[in-house]
Scaffold this motif. Structure first.
Motif, PDB file in Angstrom:
ATOM      1  N   PRO A  95     -41.796 -49.240  32.810  1.00 42.09           N
ATOM      2  CA  PRO A  95     -40.414 -48.889  32.462  1.00 42.09           C
ATOM      3  C   PRO A  95     -39.554 -48.522  33.683  1.00 42.09           C
ATOM      4  O   PRO A  95     -38.337 -48.477  33.581  1.00 42.09           O
ATOM      5  N   ASP A  96     -40.177 -48.277  34.824  1.00 42.64           N
ATOM      6  CA  ASP A  96     -39.429 -47.961  36.042  1.00 42.64           C
ATOM      7  C   ASP A  96     -39.328 -49.160  36.981  1.00 42.64           C
ATOM      8  O   ASP A  96     -39.024 -49.007  38.162  1.00 42.64           O
ATOM      9  N   GLU A  97     -39.584 -50.349  36.477  1.00 41.80           N
ATOM     10  CA  GLU A  97     -39.536 -51.559  37.279  1.00 41.80           C
ATOM     11  C   GLU A  97     -38.468 -52.471  36.706  1.00 41.80           C
ATOM     12  O   GLU A  97     -38.374 -52.661  35.489  1.00 41.80           O
ATOM     13  N   PHE A  98     -37.634 -53.045  37.602  1.00 39.95           N
ATOM     14  CA  PHE A  98     -36.526 -53.882  37.156  1.00 39.95           C
ATOM     15  C   PHE A  98     -36.410 -55.101  38.056  1.00 39.95           C
ATOM     16  O   PHE A  98     -36.707 -55.033  39.242  1.00 39.95           O
ATOM     17  N   TYR A  99     -35.941 -56.187  37.475  1.00 37.34           N
ATOM     18  CA  TYR A  99     -35.591 -57.348  38.269  1.00 37.34           C
ATOM     19  C   TYR A  99     -34.190 -57.128  38.821  1.00 37.34           C
ATOM     20  O   TYR A  99     -33.345 -56.507  38.176  1.00 37.34           O
ATOM     21  N   ASP A 100     -33.936 -57.654  40.017  1.00 38.49           N
ATOM     22  CA  ASP A 100     -32.622 -57.490  40.642  1.00 38.49           C
ATOM     23  C   ASP A 100     -31.499 -57.954  39.717  1.00 38.49           C
ATOM     24  O   ASP A 100     -30.465 -57.297  39.610  1.00 38.49           O
ATOM     25  N   HIS A 101     -31.693 -59.105  39.059  1.00 37.79           N
ATOM     26  CA  HIS A 101     -30.618 -59.644  38.217  1.00 37.79           C
ATOM     27  C   HIS A 101     -30.313 -58.752  37.018  1.00 37.79           C
ATOM     28  O   HIS A 101     -29.221 -58.802  36.472  1.00 37.79           O
ATOM     29  N   GLU A 102     -31.263 -57.905  36.614  1.00 35.69           N
ATOM     30  CA  GLU A 102     -31.015 -56.987  35.500  1.00 35.69           C
ATOM     31  C   GLU A 102     -30.074 -55.855  35.908  1.00 35.69           C
ATOM     32  O   GLU A 102     -29.387 -55.271  35.068  1.00 35.69           O
ATOM     33  N   LEU A 103     -30.046 -55.524  37.193  1.00 32.29           N
ATOM     34  CA  LEU A 103     -29.237 -54.408  37.682  1.00 32.29           C
ATOM     35  C   LEU A 103     -27.821 -54.831  38.074  1.00 32.29           C
ATOM     36  O   LEU A 103     -26.873 -54.057  37.944  1.00 32.29           O
ATOM     37  N   ALA A 104     -27.681 -56.071  38.545  1.00 38.49           N
ATOM     38  CA  ALA A 104     -26.359 -56.560  38.959  1.00 38.49           C
ATOM     39  C   ALA A 104     -25.411 -56.529  37.761  1.00 38.49           C
ATOM     40  O   ALA A 104     -25.731 -57.010  36.679  1.00 38.49           O
ATOM     41  N   GLY A 105     -24.246 -55.914  37.960  1.00 42.01           N
ATOM     42  CA  GLY A 105     -23.235 -55.834  36.917  1.00 42.01           C
ATOM     43  C   GLY A 105     -23.266 -54.552  36.109  1.00 42.01           C
ATOM     44  O   GLY A 105     -22.349 -54.299  35.319  1.00 42.01           O
ATOM     45  N   LEU A 106     -24.317 -53.734  36.282  1.00 39.12           N
ATOM     46  CA  LEU A 106     -24.372 -52.484  35.531  1.00 39.12           C
ATOM     47  C   LEU A 106     -23.291 -51.516  36.004  1.00 39.12           C
ATOM     48  O   LEU A 106     -22.940 -51.479  37.184  1.00 39.12           O
ATOM     49  N   ARG A 107     -22.785 -50.744  35.086  1.00 38.94           N
ATOM     50  CA  ARG A 107     -21.799 -49.700  35.372  1.00 38.94           C
ATOM     51  C   ARG A 107     -22.509 -48.572  36.124  1.00 38.94           C
ATOM     52  O   ARG A 107     -23.599 -48.165  35.760  1.00 38.94           O
ATOM     53  N   ALA A 108     -21.895 -48.067  37.180  1.00 34.60           N
ATOM     54  CA  ALA A 108     -22.434 -46.928  37.929  1.00 34.60           C
ATOM     55  C   ALA A 108     -21.612 -45.704  37.547  1.00 34.60           C
ATOM     56  O   ALA A 108     -20.392 -45.700  37.685  1.00 34.60           O
TER      57      ALA A 108
END
Length: 170
Positions: A95-108
């Motif tokens: 659950p603490d592992e992500f693909y780069d493309h999953e993070l791009a575009g997320l609201r900060a």
């Protein structure tokens, strides 16, 4: 959608071998003998190549492709990105592992819900991963560590930041 799994740094030797900076957590799968990868060249063109051999060397992966037989051909691939279709990526079990493309575009946003920008991309550096944020039109690099990015909520479309003082300032 394509995701970067590596970048060709340079030719190595005289038989067409290439030094690759790996950008995947599963290089043994992506760079196994017989696997196909797509190169995305600087001019935007793409070419599919087949892995003939791969071995570690000085922090990089040395890869030989069936279609690249000489150093001259290898030199034409310098700087090319190696990409994979995101549909072919296995799901992550951590659950603490992500693909780069999953993070791009997320609201900060901050813990109180204040939106400060959005994630542009994940930058891989020798010192670790950084989130590149667009904050009011400025590029801000944020260390991708739990102390600063305590929450990643892909389903909710956000990352929560707890930045040290001054990190997001102009």
């Amino acid at each position: 959608m394509d995701v970067v799994v590596g970048r060709i740094a340079k030719a190595h030797g005289i038989r067409g071998e290439l030094a690759v900076d790996v950008r995947t957590d599963s290089p043994e799968e992506r760079f196994k003998i017989g696997a196909a990868v797509t190169t995305k060249l600087r001019d935007g063109s793409k070419r599919e190549l087949t892995i003939a051999a791969a071995r570690e060397h000085s922090g990089r992966l040395l890869v030989r492709f069936e279609e690249v037989l000489t150093r001259d051909v290898a030199e034409t691939l310098r700087g090319a990105l190696l990409v994979a279709d995101t549909a072919t990526l296995p799901p992550t079990s951590d659950p603490d592992e992500f693909y780069d493309h999953e993070l791009a575009g997320l609201r900060a946003e901050l813990a109180d819900g204040t939106v400060v920008g959005k994630v542009v991309e994940v930058v891989h550096s020798p010192a670790g991963e950084l989130l590149e944020l667009d904050v009011e039109g400025r590029e801000v690099l944020v260390p991708f560590v739990r102390a600063i990015v305590p929450t990643v909520d892909v389903a909710g479309g956000r990352v929560v930041l707890d930045p040290p003082e001054g990190l997001l300032d102009a």
